[in-house]
Design a protein around this motif. Structure first.
Motif, PDB file in Angstrom:
ATOM      1  N   VAL A   9      37.867  30.712  37.254  1.00  0.00           N
ATOM      2  CA  VAL A   9      38.997  31.574  36.907  1.00  0.00           C
ATOM      3  C   VAL A   9      38.591  33.034  37.082  1.00  0.00           C
ATOM      4  CG1 VAL A   9      40.387  32.418  34.967  1.00  0.00           C
ATOM      5  CG2 VAL A   9      40.167  29.961  35.370  1.00  0.00           C
ATOM      6  N   THR A  10      37.374  33.373  36.641  1.00  0.00           N
ATOM      7  CA  THR A  10      36.866  34.746  36.792  1.00  0.00           C
ATOM      8  C   THR A  10      36.534  35.039  38.253  1.00  0.00           C
ATOM      9  OG1 THR A  10      35.925  34.683  34.563  1.00  0.00           O
ATOM     10  CG2 THR A  10      35.081  36.359  36.074  1.00  0.00           C
ATOM     11  N   LYS A  11      35.844  34.123  38.904  1.00  0.00           N
ATOM     12  CA  LYS A  11      35.401  34.319  40.285  1.00  0.00           C
ATOM     13  C   LYS A  11      36.584  34.485  41.230  1.00  0.00           C
ATOM     14  CE  LYS A  11      31.696  34.329  42.998  1.00  0.00           C
ATOM     15  NZ  LYS A  11      30.602  35.315  42.798  1.00  0.00           N
ATOM     16  N   LEU A  12      37.657  33.761  41.000  1.00  0.00           N
ATOM     17  CA  LEU A  12      38.818  33.795  41.878  1.00  0.00           C
ATOM     18  C   LEU A  12      39.908  34.750  41.370  1.00  0.00           C
ATOM     19  CD1 LEU A  12      38.996  29.949  42.549  1.00  0.00           C
ATOM     20  CD2 LEU A  12      38.285  31.701  44.176  1.00  0.00           C
ATOM     21  N   ALA A  13      39.591  35.505  40.325  1.00  0.00           N
ATOM     22  CA  ALA A  13      40.493  36.529  39.787  1.00  0.00           C
ATOM     23  C   ALA A  13      41.869  35.959  39.435  1.00  0.00           C
ATOM     24  CB  ALA A  13      40.634  37.686  40.772  1.00  0.00           C
ATOM     25  N   ILE A  14      41.877  34.847  38.729  1.00  0.00           N
ATOM     26  CA  ILE A  14      43.131  34.214  38.309  1.00  0.00           C
ATOM     27  C   ILE A  14      43.553  34.811  36.969  1.00  0.00           C
ATOM     28  CG2 ILE A  14      44.214  32.053  37.615  1.00  0.00           C
ATOM     29  CD1 ILE A  14      42.242  30.630  39.531  1.00  0.00           C
ATOM     30  N   LYS A  15      44.711  35.462  36.963  1.00  0.00           N
ATOM     31  CA  LYS A  15      45.181  36.147  35.756  1.00  0.00           C
ATOM     32  C   LYS A  15      46.542  35.652  35.275  1.00  0.00           C
ATOM     33  CE  LYS A  15      42.656  40.360  36.975  1.00  0.00           C
ATOM     34  NZ  LYS A  15      42.748  41.812  37.257  1.00  0.00           N
ATOM     35  N   THR A  16      47.308  35.008  36.172  1.00  0.00           N
ATOM     36  CA  THR A  16      48.637  34.516  35.827  1.00  0.00           C
ATOM     37  C   THR A  16      48.736  33.032  36.177  1.00  0.00           C
ATOM     38  OG1 THR A  16      49.627  36.686  36.298  1.00  0.00           O
ATOM     39  CG2 THR A  16      51.113  34.795  36.238  1.00  0.00           C
ATOM     40  N   LEU A  17      49.305  32.266  35.266  1.00  0.00           N
ATOM     41  CA  LEU A  17      49.490  30.830  35.486  1.00  0.00           C
ATOM     42  C   LEU A  17      50.985  30.502  35.463  1.00  0.00           C
ATOM     43  CD1 LEU A  17      46.691  29.382  33.154  1.00  0.00           C
ATOM     44  CD2 LEU A  17      46.553  29.870  35.598  1.00  0.00           C
ATOM     45  N   PRO A  18      51.418  29.520  36.269  1.00  0.00           N
ATOM     46  CA  PRO A  18      50.599  28.728  37.203  1.00  0.00           C
ATOM     47  C   PRO A  18      50.111  29.565  38.381  1.00  0.00           C
ATOM     48  CG  PRO A  18      52.921  28.264  37.551  1.00  0.00           C
ATOM     49  CD  PRO A  18      52.855  29.127  36.334  1.00  0.00           C
ATOM     50  N   CYS A  19      48.935  29.188  38.875  1.00  0.00           N
ATOM     51  CA  CYS A  19      48.377  29.826  40.067  1.00  0.00           C
ATOM     52  C   CYS A  19      47.924  28.714  41.013  1.00  0.00           C
ATOM     53  CB  CYS A  19      47.205  30.726  39.705  1.00  0.00           C
ATOM     54  SG  CYS A  19      46.516  31.631  41.120  1.00  0.00           S
ATOM     55  N   VAL A  20      48.508  28.690  42.200  1.00  0.00           N
ATOM     56  CA  VAL A  20      48.186  27.658  43.185  1.00  0.00           C
ATOM     57  C   VAL A  20      47.389  28.301  44.311  1.00  0.00           C
ATOM     58  CG1 VAL A  20      49.099  25.956  44.794  1.00  0.00           C
ATOM     59  CG2 VAL A  20      50.277  26.371  42.612  1.00  0.00           C
ATOM     60  N   LEU A  21      46.125  27.926  44.418  1.00  0.00           N
ATOM     61  CA  LEU A  21      45.267  28.472  45.466  1.00  0.00           C
ATOM     62  C   LEU A  21      45.283  27.571  46.684  1.00  0.00           C
ATOM     63  CD1 LEU A  21      44.283  30.212  43.066  1.00  0.00           C
ATOM     64  CD2 LEU A  21      42.028  30.201  44.137  1.00  0.00           C
ATOM     65  N   LEU A  22      45.306  28.192  47.863  1.00  0.00           N
ATOM     66  CA  LEU A  22      45.366  27.475  49.132  1.00  0.00           C
ATOM     67  C   LEU A  22      44.055  27.666  49.880  1.00  0.00           C
ATOM     68  CD1 LEU A  22      48.962  28.688  50.155  1.00  0.00           C
ATOM     69  CD2 LEU A  22      48.311  26.807  48.623  1.00  0.00           C
ATOM     70  N   PHE A  23      43.366  26.562  50.143  1.00  0.00           N
ATOM     71  CA  PHE A  23      42.063  26.604  50.801  1.00  0.00           C
ATOM     72  C   PHE A  23      42.140  26.007  52.205  1.00  0.00           C
ATOM     73  CE2 PHE A  23      41.158  26.678  46.300  1.00  0.00           C
ATOM     74  CZ  PHE A  23      40.088  27.552  46.170  1.00  0.00           C
ATOM     75  N   SER A  24      41.504  26.694  53.137  1.00  0.00           N
ATOM     76  CA  SER A  24      41.365  26.187  54.502  1.00  0.00           C
ATOM     77  C   SER A  24      39.894  26.207  54.868  1.00  0.00           C
ATOM     78  CB  SER A  24      42.166  27.064  55.480  1.00  0.00           C
ATOM     79  OG  SER A  24      41.979  26.625  56.809  1.00  0.00           O
ATOM     80  N   LYS A  25      39.350  25.025  55.117  1.00  0.00           N
ATOM     81  CA  LYS A  25      37.933  24.879  55.449  1.00  0.00           C
ATOM     82  C   LYS A  25      37.029  25.537  54.405  1.00  0.00           C
ATOM     83  CE  LYS A  25      38.925  24.602  60.393  1.00  0.00           C
ATOM     84  NZ  LYS A  25      38.704  25.191  61.744  1.00  0.00           N
ATOM     85  N   GLY A  26      37.393  25.353  53.131  1.00  0.00           N
ATOM     86  CA  GLY A  26      36.563  25.851  52.041  1.00  0.00           C
ATOM     87  C   GLY A  26      36.776  27.305  51.675  1.00  0.00           C
ATOM     88  N   ILE A  27      37.699  27.992  52.344  1.00  0.00           N
ATOM     89  CA  ILE A  27      37.949  29.407  52.074  1.00  0.00           C
ATOM     90  C   ILE A  27      39.340  29.587  51.488  1.00  0.00           C
ATOM     91  CG2 ILE A  27      38.152  31.704  53.111  1.00  0.00           C
ATOM     92  CD1 ILE A  27      36.233  30.761  55.297  1.00  0.00           C
ATOM     93  N   ALA A  28      39.446  30.345  50.388  1.00  0.00           N
ATOM     94  CA  ALA A  28      40.747  30.621  49.781  1.00  0.00           C
ATOM     95  C   ALA A  28      41.479  31.639  50.653  1.00  0.00           C
ATOM     96  CB  ALA A  28      40.560  31.173  48.369  1.00  0.00           C
ATOM     97  N   ILE A  29      42.557  31.185  51.309  1.00  0.00           N
ATOM     98  CA  ILE A  29      43.273  32.042  52.257  1.00  0.00           C
ATOM     99  C   ILE A  29      44.555  32.633  51.681  1.00  0.00           C
ATOM    100  CG2 ILE A  29      42.337  30.846  54.268  1.00  0.00           C
ATOM    101  CD1 ILE A  29      45.066  29.371  54.464  1.00  0.00           C
ATOM    102  N   ASP A  30      45.067  32.055  50.604  1.00  0.00           N
ATOM    103  CA  ASP A  30      46.323  32.551  50.044  1.00  0.00           C
ATOM    104  C   ASP A  30      46.513  31.926  48.665  1.00  0.00           C
ATOM    105  OD1 ASP A  30      48.713  33.899  49.817  1.00  0.00           O
ATOM    106  OD2 ASP A  30      49.537  33.164  51.715  1.00  0.00           O
ATOM    107  N   ARG A  31      47.555  32.389  47.957  1.00  0.00           N
ATOM    108  CA  ARG A  31      47.856  31.837  46.641  1.00  0.00           C
ATOM    109  C   ARG A  31      49.318  32.025  46.286  1.00  0.00           C
ATOM    110  NH1 ARG A  31      44.086  34.792  42.523  1.00  0.00           N
ATOM    111  NH2 ARG A  31      42.626  34.501  44.238  1.00  0.00           N
ATOM    112  N   LEU A  32      49.818  31.143  45.420  1.00  0.00           N
ATOM    113  CA  LEU A  32      51.153  31.275  44.851  1.00  0.00           C
ATOM    114  C   LEU A  32      50.953  31.632  43.382  1.00  0.00           C
ATOM    115  CD1 LEU A  32      52.949  28.069  46.266  1.00  0.00           C
ATOM    116  CD2 LEU A  32      52.800  30.337  47.286  1.00  0.00           C
ATOM    117  N   VAL A  33      51.414  32.811  42.986  1.00  0.00           N
ATOM    118  CA  VAL A  33      51.261  33.273  41.609  1.00  0.00           C
ATOM    119  C   VAL A  33      52.596  33.141  40.896  1.00  0.00           C
ATOM    120  CG1 VAL A  33      50.644  35.200  40.117  1.00  0.00           C
ATOM    121  CG2 VAL A  33      49.452  34.874  42.309  1.00  0.00           C
ATOM    122  N   GLY A  34      52.606  32.348  39.831  1.00  0.00           N
ATOM    123  CA  GLY A  34      53.869  32.086  39.155  1.00  0.00           C
ATOM    124  C   GLY A  34      54.861  31.484  40.131  1.00  0.00           C
TER     125      GLY A  34
END
Length: 234
Positions: free
Chosen positions: A152-177
């Motif tokens: 949560v700290t490493k990926l700077a998640i501050k608002t939930l729900p938070c949907v992280l999108l990974f491509s080949k192990g790399i976080a490329i985008d996110r849906l916040v709320g």
């Protein structure tokens, strides 16, 4: 994988596709009351309606199309089985200790960081659970934010729900709320699906029966060709 099981599955799929198409074509026929008993109408038809199915199935074009279709189905079954062995096809809870392995072993991963008491997290859960079996090529997982303080700290998640999108192990985008979903709670699963398709995380689904259209049209062409040959011979 059991070869006999795969062969049986493919045979059932192929037979089901042909029978379903035949039923649809049957329902489209312009039947009218008494058509089966109207001998005069039948005798006046110049075209021989009898078709030799053995000759039809010997059509090289149809035979090749049928073989290609079976090969395509076999590849699809094998691919789906491989994905399922990696944990695809279902929406699963993962622990903080398993998180890195889960997001790096698959090419596309959607991870929902949630709080069990948050109403909007439950809404997101419902939609992701519906999408997971529809899109087996993408892995769907979730993680309790309270039990994953490091990420949560490493990926700077501050608002939930938070949907992280990974491509080949790399976080490329996110849906916040619900910012990308109209900001309202009553968005549809299709709305979320379309957003994830645009972000490259899901493959766009073909319309129903598209895969069989060419196969069925080839059968109809062969039938028409056979009827025309019979008519010419008369």
């Amino acid at each position: 994988m059991d070869p006999d099981a795969v062969k049986s599955t493919l045979s059932n799929l192929a037979f089901g596709n042909v029978m379903a198409a035949a039923a649809r074509d049957y329902q489209k026929l312009p039947f009218s009351e008494g058509s089966y008993c109207n001998e005069k109408a039948q005798s006046s038809n110049p075209v021989n309606d009898e078709v030799d199915l053995d000759e039809l199935m010997d059509d090289p074009e149809l035979e090749k199309l049928h073989a290609d279709r079976i090969a395509s189905l076999k590849r699809e079954v094998e691919k789906r089985e491989a994905f399922k062995r990696q944990g695809h096809g279902e929406y699963r809870e993962v622990s903080e200790g398993d998180f890195l392995g889960e997001v790096t072993r698959s090419e596309k991963v959607i991870c929902h960081f949630y709080h069990k008491e948050f109403y909007r997290c439950k809404i997101m859960d419902k939609h992701l659970k519906t999408l997971a079996p529809r899109h087996v090529d993408t892995k769907f997982i979730k993680m309790d934010a309270e039990n994953a303080p490091f990420f949560v700290t490493k990926l700077a998640i501050k608002t939930l729900p938070c949907v992280l999108l990974f491509s080949k192990g790399i976080a490329i985008d996110r849906l916040v709320g619900f910012q990308d979903l109209g900001t309202k709670d009553d968005f549809s699963t299709t709305k979320l699906e379309n957003v994830l398709v645009k972000k490259g995380m899901l493959s766009k689904k073909k319309k129903e029966d598209d895969e069989d259209a060419e196969y069925q049209e080839s059968i109809r062409r062969s039938v028409r060709s056979s009827e025309n040959l019979d008519s010419d011979s008369d």
